[in-house]
Scaffold this motif. Structure first.
Motif, PDB file in Angstrom:
ATOM      1  N   TYR A  14     -83.517 132.732 -29.755  1.00  8.36           N
ATOM      2  CA  TYR A  14     -84.647 133.543 -29.611  1.00  8.36           C
ATOM      3  C   TYR A  14     -85.378 133.288 -31.057  1.00  8.36           C
ATOM      4  O   TYR A  14     -84.602 133.568 -32.099  1.00  8.36           O
ATOM      5  N   VAL A  15     -86.741 133.235 -30.867  1.00  8.85           N
ATOM      6  CA  VAL A  15     -87.419 133.141 -32.367  1.00  8.85           C
ATOM      7  C   VAL A  15     -87.784 134.503 -32.578  1.00  8.85           C
ATOM      8  O   VAL A  15     -88.249 135.248 -31.784  1.00  8.85           O
ATOM      9  N   ALA A  16     -87.567 135.080 -33.727  1.00  9.95           N
ATOM     10  CA  ALA A  16     -87.880 136.104 -34.317  1.00  9.95           C
ATOM     11  C   ALA A  16     -89.084 136.210 -35.476  1.00  9.95           C
ATOM     12  O   ALA A  16     -88.898 135.018 -36.514  1.00  9.95           O
ATOM     13  N   LEU A  17     -90.088 136.805 -35.618  1.00  6.66           N
ATOM     14  CA  LEU A  17     -90.976 136.640 -36.803  1.00  6.66           C
ATOM     15  C   LEU A  17     -90.622 137.958 -37.765  1.00  6.66           C
ATOM     16  O   LEU A  17     -90.226 139.178 -37.563  1.00  6.66           O
ATOM     17  N   TYR A  18     -90.932 137.531 -39.057  1.00  8.55           N
ATOM     18  CA  TYR A  18     -90.587 138.571 -40.091  1.00  8.55           C
ATOM     19  C   TYR A  18     -91.662 138.610 -41.035  1.00  8.55           C
ATOM     20  O   TYR A  18     -92.581 137.888 -41.352  1.00  8.55           O
ATOM     21  N   ASN A  19     -91.829 139.886 -41.573  1.00  7.89           N
ATOM     22  CA  ASN A  19     -92.797 140.126 -42.852  1.00  7.89           C
ATOM     23  C   ASN A  19     -92.216 140.276 -44.152  1.00  7.89           C
ATOM     24  O   ASN A  19     -92.955 140.229 -45.186  1.00  7.89           O
TER      25      ASN A  19
ATOM     26  N   ASP B 103     -79.398 138.242 -43.596  1.00  7.71           N
ATOM     27  CA  ASP B 103     -79.875 139.011 -42.380  1.00  7.71           C
ATOM     28  C   ASP B 103     -80.629 140.242 -42.843  1.00  7.71           C
ATOM     29  O   ASP B 103     -80.141 141.470 -42.326  1.00  7.71           O
ATOM     30  N   THR B 104     -81.308 140.340 -43.987  1.00  3.01           N
ATOM     31  CA  THR B 104     -81.858 141.737 -44.348  1.00  3.01           C
ATOM     32  C   THR B 104     -83.153 141.822 -44.597  1.00  3.01           C
ATOM     33  O   THR B 104     -83.967 142.633 -45.115  1.00  3.01           O
ATOM     34  N   GLY B 105     -83.875 140.717 -43.788  1.00  7.94           N
ATOM     35  CA  GLY B 105     -85.556 140.877 -43.833  1.00  7.94           C
ATOM     36  C   GLY B 105     -85.985 141.645 -42.777  1.00  7.94           C
ATOM     37  O   GLY B 105     -85.363 142.537 -42.039  1.00  7.94           O
ATOM     38  N   GLN B 106     -87.276 142.117 -43.085  1.00  6.11           N
ATOM     39  CA  GLN B 106     -88.003 143.000 -42.016  1.00  6.11           C
ATOM     40  C   GLN B 106     -88.715 142.203 -41.125  1.00  6.11           C
ATOM     41  O   GLN B 106     -89.533 141.619 -41.230  1.00  6.11           O
ATOM     42  N   GLU B 107     -88.036 142.426 -39.775  1.00  9.40           N
ATOM     43  CA  GLU B 107     -88.430 141.750 -38.655  1.00  9.40           C
ATOM     44  C   GLU B 107     -89.928 142.541 -37.838  1.00  9.40           C
ATOM     45  O   GLU B 107     -89.802 143.778 -38.174  1.00  9.40           O
ATOM     46  N   VAL B 108     -90.667 142.024 -37.645  1.00  7.83           N
ATOM     47  CA  VAL B 108     -91.852 142.532 -36.978  1.00  7.83           C
ATOM     48  C   VAL B 108     -91.533 143.271 -35.839  1.00  7.83           C
ATOM     49  O   VAL B 108     -90.302 143.060 -35.229  1.00  7.83           O
TER      50      VAL B 108
ATOM     51  N   TRP C 103     -99.449 143.484 -36.726  1.00 12.31           N
ATOM     52  CA  TRP C 103     -98.075 143.148 -36.973  1.00 12.31           C
ATOM     53  C   TRP C 103     -98.000 143.014 -38.600  1.00 12.31           C
ATOM     54  O   TRP C 103     -96.885 142.671 -38.925  1.00 12.31           O
ATOM     55  N   GLY C 104     -98.917 143.017 -39.223  1.00  6.67           N
ATOM     56  CA  GLY C 104     -98.903 142.712 -40.721  1.00  6.67           C
ATOM     57  C   GLY C 104     -98.517 141.204 -40.990  1.00  6.67           C
ATOM     58  O   GLY C 104     -99.283 140.291 -40.094  1.00  6.67           O
ATOM     59  N   THR C 105     -98.298 140.588 -42.140  1.00  4.83           N
ATOM     60  CA  THR C 105     -98.455 139.529 -42.607  1.00  4.83           C
ATOM     61  C   THR C 105     -97.037 138.930 -42.237  1.00  4.83           C
ATOM     62  O   THR C 105     -96.005 139.306 -42.788  1.00  4.83           O
ATOM     63  N   VAL C 106     -97.172 137.795 -41.414  1.00 12.49           N
ATOM     64  CA  VAL C 106     -95.901 137.037 -41.016  1.00 12.49           C
ATOM     65  C   VAL C 106     -95.554 135.963 -41.978  1.00 12.49           C
ATOM     66  O   VAL C 106     -96.367 135.072 -41.955  1.00 12.49           O
ATOM     67  N   THR C 107     -94.485 135.944 -42.687  1.00  7.01           N
ATOM     68  CA  THR C 107     -94.236 135.095 -43.705  1.00  7.01           C
ATOM     69  C   THR C 107     -92.932 134.221 -43.407  1.00  7.01           C
ATOM     70  O   THR C 107     -92.829 133.050 -43.810  1.00  7.01           O
ATOM     71  N   HIS C 108     -92.166 134.700 -42.500  1.00  4.77           N
ATOM     72  CA  HIS C 108     -90.753 133.988 -42.070  1.00  4.77           C
ATOM     73  C   HIS C 108     -90.283 134.084 -40.653  1.00  4.77           C
ATOM     74  O   HIS C 108     -91.275 134.776 -39.954  1.00  4.77           O
TER      75      HIS C 108
END
Length: 146
Positions: free
Chosen positions: A28-33, A40-45, A99-104
């Motif tokens: 599954y593709v997940a989008l992150y801010n 695995d510590t990023g902020q997912e949308v 959703w904010g700015t998706v960076t990753h």
């Protein structure tokens, strides 16, 4: 695209220690801010109609690339790698809030929760506003292995 600590550990244990591991039948593709990082510590949308999307891949293919040597900085030609690319467009639902700015982005083994397998940085971060649709085009997501 980078491999996560979780998947790197699994691959080493399977290939060098004979441990058993069942790979998922889909990713599954997940989008992150923010950067999901190796750990695995990023902020997912979240919220606003966001949900991870299933991604399918083409058959592996050998490719030839140019890369810079990470130590010397010298451009190396004719480097052989194995590659798979996304086999179809991956479109997310219409955002029902910002959703904010998706960076990753990341590839995970479950629709919610689960484990991070791979992660990468978007070439161009994108602000997703109410009524926007985020989409990866066919072939845009690629995993390469040496």
């Amino acid at each position: 695209m980078n491999i996560s600590k979780y998947l790197a550990t699994k691959q080493l244990n399977v290939s060098a220690r004979g441990e058993k591991f069942t790979f998922p039948d889909r990713l599954y593709v997940a989008l992150y801010n923010s950067d999901p990082t190796w750990n695995d510590t990023g902020q997912e949308v979240s919220g606003g109609g966001y949900g991870r999307q299933v991604i399918t891949f083409s058959d592996p293919a050998q490719i030839t690339v140019q890369e810079f040597n990470p130590i010397t900085g010298v451009l190396m030609n004719n480097i052989q790698k194995m590659s798979i690319k996304s086999a179809a467009d991956v479109a997310f639902a219409v955002a029902t809030a910002n959703w904010g700015t998706v960076t990753h982005f990341g590839l995970r083994d479950a629709a919610t929760g689960g484990n991070l397998y791979y992660f990468g940085t978007l070439e161009t971060p994108r602000s997703i506003l109410n009524n926007d649709i985020f989409k990866f085009l066919t072939g845009q997501v690629e995993i390469r292995l040496n």
